[in-house]
Design a protein around this motif. Structure first.
Motif, PDB file in Angstrom:
ATOM      1  N   LEU A 178       8.087   1.565  -5.954  1.00  0.00           N
ATOM      2  CA  LEU A 178       7.146   0.535  -6.876  1.00  0.00           C
ATOM      3  C   LEU A 178       7.754  -1.044  -6.968  1.00  0.00           C
ATOM      4  O   LEU A 178       6.968  -1.788  -6.925  1.00  0.00           O
ATOM      5  N   TYR A 179       9.284  -1.079  -6.989  1.00  0.00           N
ATOM      6  CA  TYR A 179       9.844  -2.098  -7.141  1.00  0.00           C
ATOM      7  C   TYR A 179       9.646  -2.838  -5.911  1.00  0.00           C
ATOM      8  O   TYR A 179       9.388  -4.334  -5.698  1.00  0.00           O
ATOM      9  N   ASN A 180       9.577  -2.220  -4.681  1.00  0.00           N
ATOM     10  CA  ASN A 180       9.485  -2.843  -3.267  1.00  0.00           C
ATOM     11  C   ASN A 180       7.822  -3.362  -3.360  1.00  0.00           C
ATOM     12  O   ASN A 180       7.607  -4.225  -2.517  1.00  0.00           O
ATOM     13  N   MET A 181       7.061  -2.422  -3.804  1.00  0.00           N
ATOM     14  CA  MET A 181       5.671  -2.689  -3.729  1.00  0.00           C
ATOM     15  C   MET A 181       5.501  -4.109  -4.332  1.00  0.00           C
ATOM     16  O   MET A 181       4.648  -4.717  -3.992  1.00  0.00           O
ATOM     17  N   ALA A 182       6.114  -4.335  -5.589  1.00  0.00           N
ATOM     18  CA  ALA A 182       5.957  -5.525  -6.193  1.00  0.00           C
ATOM     19  C   ALA A 182       6.481  -6.816  -5.515  1.00  0.00           C
ATOM     20  O   ALA A 182       6.112  -7.846  -5.242  1.00  0.00           O
ATOM     21  N   GLY A 183       7.709  -6.377  -5.057  1.00  0.00           N
ATOM     22  CA  GLY A 183       8.795  -7.596  -4.556  1.00  0.00           C
ATOM     23  C   GLY A 183       8.400  -7.959  -3.266  1.00  0.00           C
ATOM     24  O   GLY A 183       8.404  -9.128  -2.729  1.00  0.00           O
ATOM     25  N   THR A 234      11.014  -2.598 -16.168  1.00  0.00           N
ATOM     26  CA  THR A 234       9.708  -3.092 -16.196  1.00  0.00           C
ATOM     27  C   THR A 234      10.099  -4.696 -16.009  1.00  0.00           C
ATOM     28  O   THR A 234       9.346  -5.186 -15.551  1.00  0.00           O
ATOM     29  N   SER A 235      11.234  -5.026 -16.750  1.00  0.00           N
ATOM     30  CA  SER A 235      11.288  -6.518 -16.394  1.00  0.00           C
ATOM     31  C   SER A 235      11.713  -6.815 -15.026  1.00  0.00           C
ATOM     32  O   SER A 235      11.050  -7.857 -14.531  1.00  0.00           O
ATOM     33  N   MET A 236      12.394  -5.781 -14.510  1.00  0.00           N
ATOM     34  CA  MET A 236      13.006  -6.436 -12.995  1.00  0.00           C
ATOM     35  C   MET A 236      11.550  -6.102 -12.034  1.00  0.00           C
ATOM     36  O   MET A 236      11.464  -6.879 -11.048  1.00  0.00           O
ATOM     37  N   THR A 237      10.835  -5.324 -12.270  1.00  0.00           N
ATOM     38  CA  THR A 237       9.643  -5.048 -11.513  1.00  0.00           C
ATOM     39  C   THR A 237       8.360  -6.286 -11.776  1.00  0.00           C
ATOM     40  O   THR A 237       8.052  -6.651 -10.623  1.00  0.00           O
ATOM     41  N   LEU A 238       8.277  -6.641 -13.029  1.00  0.00           N
ATOM     42  CA  LEU A 238       7.409  -7.898 -13.114  1.00  0.00           C
ATOM     43  C   LEU A 238       8.101  -8.865 -12.572  1.00  0.00           C
ATOM     44  O   LEU A 238       7.480  -9.859 -12.148  1.00  0.00           O
ATOM     45  N   LEU A 239       9.564  -9.169 -12.739  1.00  0.00           N
ATOM     46  CA  LEU A 239      10.220 -10.139 -12.238  1.00  0.00           C
ATOM     47  C   LEU A 239      10.045 -10.162 -10.534  1.00  0.00           C
ATOM     48  O   LEU A 239       9.566 -11.419  -9.780  1.00  0.00           O
ATOM     49  N   ALA A 240      10.099  -9.182  -9.909  1.00  0.00           N
ATOM     50  CA  ALA A 240       9.894  -8.992  -8.416  1.00  0.00           C
ATOM     51  C   ALA A 240       8.365  -9.486  -8.070  1.00  0.00           C
ATOM     52  O   ALA A 240       8.080 -10.038  -7.222  1.00  0.00           O
ATOM     53  N   GLY A 241       7.353  -8.983  -8.810  1.00  0.00           N
ATOM     54  CA  GLY A 241       5.919  -9.159  -8.583  1.00  0.00           C
ATOM     55  C   GLY A 241       5.546 -10.574  -8.522  1.00  0.00           C
ATOM     56  O   GLY A 241       4.839 -11.077  -7.961  1.00  0.00           O
ATOM     57  N   MET A 242       6.036 -10.998  -9.785  1.00  0.00           N
ATOM     58  CA  MET A 242       5.543 -12.574 -10.176  1.00  0.00           C
ATOM     59  C   MET A 242       6.175 -13.514  -9.236  1.00  0.00           C
ATOM     60  O   MET A 242       5.577 -14.262  -8.530  1.00  0.00           O
ATOM     61  N   PHE A 297      -2.182   7.290  -4.831  1.00  0.00           N
ATOM     62  CA  PHE A 297      -2.284   6.436  -5.750  1.00  0.00           C
ATOM     63  C   PHE A 297      -1.838   6.769  -7.267  1.00  0.00           C
ATOM     64  O   PHE A 297      -1.482   6.182  -7.954  1.00  0.00           O
ATOM     65  N   ALA A 298      -2.179   8.102  -7.251  1.00  0.00           N
ATOM     66  CA  ALA A 298      -1.618   8.720  -8.482  1.00  0.00           C
ATOM     67  C   ALA A 298      -0.117   8.504  -8.777  1.00  0.00           C
ATOM     68  O   ALA A 298       0.487   8.361  -9.909  1.00  0.00           O
ATOM     69  N   ASP A 299       0.479   8.479  -7.732  1.00  0.00           N
ATOM     70  CA  ASP A 299       2.023   8.198  -7.765  1.00  0.00           C
ATOM     71  C   ASP A 299       2.419   6.851  -8.342  1.00  0.00           C
ATOM     72  O   ASP A 299       3.280   6.703  -9.320  1.00  0.00           O
ATOM     73  N   ILE A 300       1.591   5.733  -7.931  1.00  0.00           N
ATOM     74  CA  ILE A 300       1.799   4.568  -8.598  1.00  0.00           C
ATOM     75  C   ILE A 300       1.525   4.599  -9.966  1.00  0.00           C
ATOM     76  O   ILE A 300       2.263   3.939 -10.678  1.00  0.00           O
ATOM     77  N   VAL A 301       0.281   5.112 -10.336  1.00  0.00           N
ATOM     78  CA  VAL A 301       0.123   4.910 -11.802  1.00  0.00           C
ATOM     79  C   VAL A 301       0.949   5.836 -12.574  1.00  0.00           C
ATOM     80  O   VAL A 301       1.428   5.386 -13.944  1.00  0.00           O
ATOM     81  N   ASP A 302       1.737   6.967 -12.084  1.00  0.00           N
ATOM     82  CA  ASP A 302       2.797   7.865 -12.828  1.00  0.00           C
ATOM     83  C   ASP A 302       3.777   7.075 -12.922  1.00  0.00           C
ATOM     84  O   ASP A 302       4.530   7.031 -13.891  1.00  0.00           O
ATOM     85  N   THR A 303       4.327   6.408 -11.836  1.00  0.00           N
ATOM     86  CA  THR A 303       5.643   5.677 -11.951  1.00  0.00           C
ATOM     87  C   THR A 303       5.458   4.478 -12.825  1.00  0.00           C
ATOM     88  O   THR A 303       6.458   4.280 -13.596  1.00  0.00           O
ATOM     89  N   ILE A 304       4.475   3.800 -12.986  1.00  0.00           N
ATOM     90  CA  ILE A 304       4.297   2.780 -13.978  1.00  0.00           C
ATOM     91  C   ILE A 304       4.304   2.883 -15.149  1.00  0.00           C
ATOM     92  O   ILE A 304       5.076   2.593 -16.160  1.00  0.00           O
ATOM     93  N   ARG A 305       3.997   4.200 -15.388  1.00  0.00           N
ATOM     94  CA  ARG A 305       3.831   4.933 -16.887  1.00  0.00           C
ATOM     95  C   ARG A 305       5.395   5.279 -17.078  1.00  0.00           C
ATOM     96  O   ARG A 305       5.918   5.267 -18.305  1.00  0.00           O
ATOM     97  N   LEU A 316       0.707  -1.178   0.187  1.00  0.00           N
ATOM     98  CA  LEU A 316      -0.056   0.024   0.081  1.00  0.00           C
ATOM     99  C   LEU A 316       0.764   1.181   0.075  1.00  0.00           C
ATOM    100  O   LEU A 316       0.415   2.399  -0.497  1.00  0.00           O
ATOM    101  N   PHE A 317       1.935   1.416   0.642  1.00  0.00           N
ATOM    102  CA  PHE A 317       2.659   2.635   0.855  1.00  0.00           C
ATOM    103  C   PHE A 317       4.027   2.661   0.461  1.00  0.00           C
ATOM    104  O   PHE A 317       4.886   3.532   0.539  1.00  0.00           O
ATOM    105  N   SER A 318       4.804   1.456  -0.154  1.00  0.00           N
ATOM    106  CA  SER A 318       5.895   1.594  -0.704  1.00  0.00           C
ATOM    107  C   SER A 318       6.160   2.826  -1.824  1.00  0.00           C
ATOM    108  O   SER A 318       7.244   3.412  -1.700  1.00  0.00           O
ATOM    109  N   VAL A 319       5.358   2.899  -2.745  1.00  0.00           N
ATOM    110  CA  VAL A 319       5.642   3.999  -3.675  1.00  0.00           C
ATOM    111  C   VAL A 319       5.697   5.398  -3.096  1.00  0.00           C
ATOM    112  O   VAL A 319       6.170   6.415  -3.460  1.00  0.00           O
ATOM    113  N   ALA A 320       4.451   5.476  -2.149  1.00  0.00           N
ATOM    114  CA  ALA A 320       4.526   6.733  -1.313  1.00  0.00           C
ATOM    115  C   ALA A 320       5.502   7.098  -0.518  1.00  0.00           C
ATOM    116  O   ALA A 320       6.060   8.248  -0.513  1.00  0.00           O
ATOM    117  N   VAL A 321       6.039   5.932   0.084  1.00  0.00           N
ATOM    118  CA  VAL A 321       7.381   6.204   1.035  1.00  0.00           C
ATOM    119  C   VAL A 321       8.653   6.477   0.085  1.00  0.00           C
ATOM    120  O   VAL A 321       9.318   7.560   0.388  1.00  0.00           O
TER     121      VAL A 321
END
Length: 396
Positions: free
Chosen positions: A345-350, A217-225, A200-208, A54-59
């Motif tokens: 964002l990476y920590n949010m996924a990982g 993108t590959s490493m964030t997807l790797l962490a999330g999966m 939440f807007a930070d999460i969307v903007d960071t993904i974009r 919930l808060f990794s991107v905000a932090v």
């Protein structure tokens, strides 16, 4: 370790990580003895990982805007508040289930205030050239905390009792809290931009924003999966695996299996530091993750205890290898003016997605058995990683 500043960071990080695990050992034991509530145990897992989701991107956004050292200190203060709160409630014998839930949430929020800013601080301390090594060393420190924390926590409980022991545990957070007043930091390129924190807007903007960066993108997807499908949920199922393997006392078998996983991770850190030739690339990180999923898939199917130990050792080795490589690649390739957002964002996924691995491995395990649930999760992850590897290696 040639850097005096990093040596101090490493030592204080080990102590804080050890204190984190000591608090888990003491608080979980007392809560179990008092309530015997599986639901509260499940809440403990969710409260630990959901703040990261919930808060990794905000932090991370806060760390782009403000001094990350002060945010880490806020995290250390919350850890101290949580341990002190447990101690007071234990001493007065006034612990309730609702109070335990509040303290568990405080502890989870302390973790998210610590991890993302700490990764940004590493970059400031050692610079781009030393970052892969610093990330590996800090990952080793985490495993040292996991190994040493339970032993120290058990000794503290036996000598001081859980009530006073958990208050004494607060002392281990103070080296990090105090050192941060003098920790070096660099002028961030984002300082002049002073981006607002927008939730939440930070999460969307960071993904974009990371869309054009294939490595990010590959490493964030790797962490999330890896976190969503498997994470570290198999560790909670280790007593069941030990009993199914039928090797002596399940308690002893359980400890040895967990130690094998942690020992493999520590060896990976030492080997990669000593060798120094495995350069961080997206393809290499994904390949290491594929080997991790294969190790866990094999572990879920074996019936021999010795083979299970070898496979868990391999899993620990590959897990530290791909996780530290992915984290270093994210920091090295993140745009300077929003490094905190990207690392968040990476920590949010990982880390945040680990909350759901309790469903894919744990809840499913109660329905179809832990061997099948881990095997299926690792198999699905293997397929997903092969697709990700093909995406990472295909022409732009």
């Amino acid at each position: 370790m040639k850097s005096p500043a990093y040596r101090l960071q490493f030592a204080s990080f080990v102590l804080a990580m050890m204190a984190d695990n000591i608090e888990h050992v003491i608080s979980y034991w007392v809560v179990f003895q008092k309530f015997h509530s599986p639901a509260l145990a499940g809440f403990a897992v969710l409260s630990h990982w959901l703040p990261f989701l919930l808060f990794s991107v905000a932090v991370g956004a806060l760390a782009d805007r403000f001094d990350p050292r002060r945010i880490i200190q806020c995290g250390m203060l919350l850890f101290i508040v949580a341990s002190t709160g447990w101690g007071i409630l234990f001493i007065t014998d006034t612990l309730t289930m609702s109070a335990a839930m509040v303290l568990l949430v405080i502890h989870g929020c302390a973790g998210v205030l610590w991890q993302t800013p700490n990764q940004l601080l590493l970059y400031d301390i050692v610079g781009p050239a030393g970052l892969p090594s610093a990330v590996r060393m800090n990952a080793m420190a985490r495993y040292l905390g996991v190994l040493v924390g339970p032993a120290v926590g058990g000794a503290i409980m036996l000598s001081l009792g859980p009530s006073h022991g958990i208050i004494v545990n607060t002392l281990f957070y103070f080296p990090m809290l105090i050192w941060l007043f003098w920790a070096p930091t660099s002028e961030k390129g984002a300082a002049a931009k002073r981006m607002a924190v927008r939730g939440f807007a930070d999460i969307v903007d960071t993904i974009r924003a990371i869309g054009p960066y294939r490595v990010l993108t590959s490493m964030t997807l790797l962490a999330g999966m890896t976190s969503f499908l498997v994470g570290n949920a198999y560790s909670a199922q280790m007593p069941g695996f030990a009993e199914d393997l039928g090797h002596g006392d399940p308690g002893v078998s359980y400890s040895i299996l967990l130690a094998a996983d942690a020992a493999g991770a520590l060896l990976a850190g030492l080997a990669l530091e000593a060798w120094g030739r495995l350069k961080p690339t997206a393809r290499t990180a994904i390949l290491l993750a594929i080997l991790w999923s294969l190790s866990l898939l094999a572990f879920a199917t074996v019936s021999h205890y010795a083979a299970a130990i070898v496979l868990l050792f391999s899993a620990g080795f590959f897990e530290l290898s791909f996780n530290t490589m992915a984290q270093a690649l994210v920091q090295l390739n993140a745009p300077v003016d929003m490094r905190g957002h990207v690392v968040g964002l990476y920590n949010m996924a990982g880390l945040g997605m680990r909350a759901f691995s309790g469903i894919t491995v744990g809840v499913a395990g109660s329905a179809i058995g832990i061997h099948w649930s881990l095997g299926l999760s690792a198999g699905v992850l293997l397929v997903a990683l092969l697709v990700l590897y093909r995406r990472a290696t295909s022409p732009v």
